[in-house]
Design an enzyme around this catalytic site. Structure first.
Site, mmCIF file in Angstrom:
data_model
loop_
_atom_site.group_PDB
_atom_site.id
_atom_site.type_symbol
_atom_site.label_atom_id
_atom_site.label_comp_id
_atom_site.label_asym_id
_atom_site.label_seq_id
_atom_site.Cartn_x
_atom_site.Cartn_y
_atom_site.Cartn_z
ATOM 1 C CB ALA A 128 -2.084 36.478 12.755
ATOM 2 C CB ALA A 185 -4.417 33.440 10.165
ATOM 3 C CD GLU A 197 -4.494 22.507 -10.506
ATOM 4 O OE1 GLU A 197 -5.183 23.492 -10.199
ATOM 5 O OE2 GLU A 197 -3.260 22.464 -10.406
ATOM 6 C CG HIS A 253 2.583 19.656 -4.793
ATOM 7 N ND1 HIS A 253 2.851 19.955 -3.474
ATOM 8 C CD2 HIS A 253 1.920 20.735 -5.290
ATOM 9 C CE1 HIS A 253 2.361 21.162 -3.192
ATOM 10 N NE2 HIS A 253 1.802 21.654 -4.277
#
Lengths: 442, 442
Positions: B14, B19, B192, B216
């Site tokens: 975290a 986060a 990309e 993906h």
């Protein structure tokens, strides 16, 4: 682009409105774009006596078209007059005349020496019912062969109508679904806001069934449902349109009249002429059995627009909205005033789990190719007649078959009344597509 | 809209970037829109020592989410700490951690007393090849059941990807053509403009096949080609995706690397990692036999964009352009940055006799529903995990099968070089659709 030279265009009824407002301007444009050459002539003919100069002035001829314009009063002597202007490979004679004189005029032209190679161009109405259309065709055929009789249906010259066959037969994505396996119904709509206006005298003797359905809407129906032609030759297309018309029958219909119609100028105060009609038809063939074709047309309605809607069947299994509320796909062909195609399809609403909604795939014909080269229907039609291309013209057989389909319908009296400017609830209980929702695409 | 309460969201790692930049903001939005209730808690955990206040400040917590935020350093004691905050119906644990510690972390969680009802969320990469992915899945399965392991594939949360199944299974117009009878080929492109940038260390150990194709692009391929699921339950969808992956095989491929890649920071100067890949695959089943599926993806290319193109077969008979130049129909699914659908179809060019041209039916997903409610992928994914919906998550079986498809491909060395900022000519001779032509729709 086609172009012609050494052609003669004869306009009968040349002192009338149509010549000045439409035909001469169309010929002017064709001349200016080089599609009719220097050695063409345009000969006006009518009851009035004009010199060439007076005629040019009467039709407001531009400097481009003026040198080609001539005038000869009446048919007697017309052939010799034309011979004095030159030798022409093609002669077309445009009947800007009342239909009741078509047959006598054809006879007079033949008597005057116009041979059967002469092409004559006539406008609707082509008769009043099956009998009268057959009689008209029979009498015209005594003087000119069918192949040289050019019957105008203006709708066929509309770009959006011409695009129907391209959409159907030049797109591999759509043709597999074009049958009763996938299509639930076909809806053809032609709504007008105007009432009869100054046309009461003609219209009251016709009604929308004769004025719109028998010709324009039947033609669109044929193009939308015909089998693929063997080639794009006009005769091959005609054969397939005829096959549809032969298989077509009216199963239900309703006739309406707008309130106040009987008080319109030149309208019979007891008239039972319909200003609105709704029909359910079926095409009794392998492709379309079970698929209703609905036609709706009327005057003095709440909106103006001509469009064709294809409604697809439900999916074999509803995964989404399985409570049964999944809207079927639709393809909307916008004919006028908007010219475009809309595919109404289902998408996921962004930001939701699996809520779906209808949305549109849009194609705007009038925007897609830059500033639209709007070709007036008469430019296209005159050019095709000069070129001998009858694709956008209607054959005797088609007119007679279309009358036959409507045989039981055109002489009815029963009417319902509707308010001017309203959209009457479907008299047949048809779930009409709300075409107004598709006007924003262009 | 779904909503939950009495749920605990534990974030491991975290104190890291994800986060602060993504997870807390997503939870903040969910809280503000009322989708997670007052009785939920978000417990950060990491190596750093923070008080709750320090953690709130570290992640720039808004007043909405701050009261729910807590912090506990490390896994030992985490279960008891959570117990002190309340009783929770659902506990999800987000692994914002390097994949190499996934298995040990899962073991530690179990040891700490997190029961098998705990849902764990992990991000790619899920292994490095068939063997390592099996090993990872096997070890995770020792501690948590598959049904509670949530593997993120961000592409599945994209609106345009979620719309693929709706397009296919909620539209009766399109499904009849979705097979080898009508479709000529399928092209999946992900280009990309950026090179590896700061990700050289990770990327050089992966390459585009592992970074993009295995996850993906395989997922998009599955959604585009799978059979209809029996219901929309995630398990029913998974079964059909698995069926595609089982039938899938690579028949040809090529690997490329942009010039200068080996000089990028943290990249091996002798690297043979591919920054570009092109594959031809086949799906060996009844629906798709004979239809090639092409995949192309790369970095440092001349354009940025992800899209799927469906190219339809030629018509059975060419009426228009019968010299053979009639372009086939295409459907373009724009995934990013544009989100929309374009149908490339044939129309008559207005003002011509029968000249035809390609034109577009456009649907812009991001415009169609007003100002787009852009839901961040993490909002959607966290909400689904809290709700127990695994539809947008990837199963162990899918990851392993996708690795298996690429087994022969991922460990190759052969490379061609291409210039940064170029679009290399297809190494397989594929006639790639020019997707740039479709960027203007939205």
């Amino acid at each position: 682009m086609k172009s012609v030279d050494h052609s003669a265009i004869v306009i009968l009824g040349a002192s009338g409105d149509l010549a000045r407002r439409k035909l001469i301007p169309a010929l002017d444009s064709l001349k200016q774009s080089g599609r009719i050459g220097e050695n063409c002539v345009v000969v006006g003919s009518g009851r009035k006596e004009f010199s060439d100069e007076e005629f040019r002035s009467h039709v407001d001829a531009s400097p481009a078209i003026a040198p080609l314009l001539h005038y000869h009063a009446g048919i007697p002597g017309l052939k010799a007059y034309l011979g004095g202007l030159g030798r022409f490979e093609t002669v077309i004679v445009f009947f800007s005349l009342p239909p009741k004189v078509y047959a006598d005029t054809a006879a007079a032209l033949e008597e005057e020496g116009f041979g059967e190679e002469t092409r004559i161009i006539v406008e609707k109405p082509f008769g009043y019912d099956v009998e009268s259309s057959r009689e008209l065709n029979r009498r015209l055929a005594e003087h000119f062969p069918e192949v040289n009789i050019y019957r105008i249906d203006h709708y066929l010259a509309k770009e959006a109508v011409q695009n129907i066959l391209v959409f159907r037969f030049a797109n591999s994505l759509f043709y597999p679904t074009w049958n009763s396996g996938y299509i639930e119904s076909i809806q053809i709509n032609a709504s007008e806001e105007l009432g009869v206006e100054s046309r009461g005298s003609y219209f009251d003797g016709a009604g929308v069934l004769r004025d719109m359905v028998q010709n324009h809407l039947m033609q669109m129906l044929s193009l939308m449902t015909m089998e693929a032609p063997v080639t794009l030759e006009s005769e091959d297309i005609r054969v397939q349109k005829v096959n549809v018309l032969k298989a077509l029958e009216v199963v239900r219909f309703a006739r309406g009249q707008y309130e106040g119609y009987r008080s319109e100028p030149m309208v019979d105060p007891d008239s039972t002429t319909e200003t609105y009609a709704e029909l359910e038809l079926r095409i009794r063939n392998f492709r379309w059995e079970g698929v209703p074709v609905y036609i709706r047309t009327g005057k003095a309605l709440g909106r103006k627009g001509t469009e064709i809607g294809i409604r697809f069947k439900k999916l074999p299994k509803l995964l989404y909205n399985h409570d049964g509320n999944l809207e079927p796909n639709r393809i909307i062909f916008q004919i006028q005033p908007t010219t475009g195609i809309v595919i109404d399809h289902t998408v996921k609403v962004p930001g939701t789990d699996r809520t779906i909604a209808q949305s549109q795939l849009d194609f705007c014909l009038s925007d897609a190719f830059g500033p639209p080269v709007v070709e007036d229907a008469y430019q296209r039609l005159l050019m095709d007649a000069l070129d001998g291309d009858r694709t956008l013209y209607v054959s005797a057989q088609e007119t007679e078959l279309a009358w036959k389909v409507l045989e039981e319908v055109v002489n009815q009296d029963e009417l319902f009344l509707y308010r001017r400017g309203s959209m009457p609830k479907s008299a047949l209980g048809v779930d009409w597509i709300d075409f107004t929702g598709y006007q924003s695409g262009c």
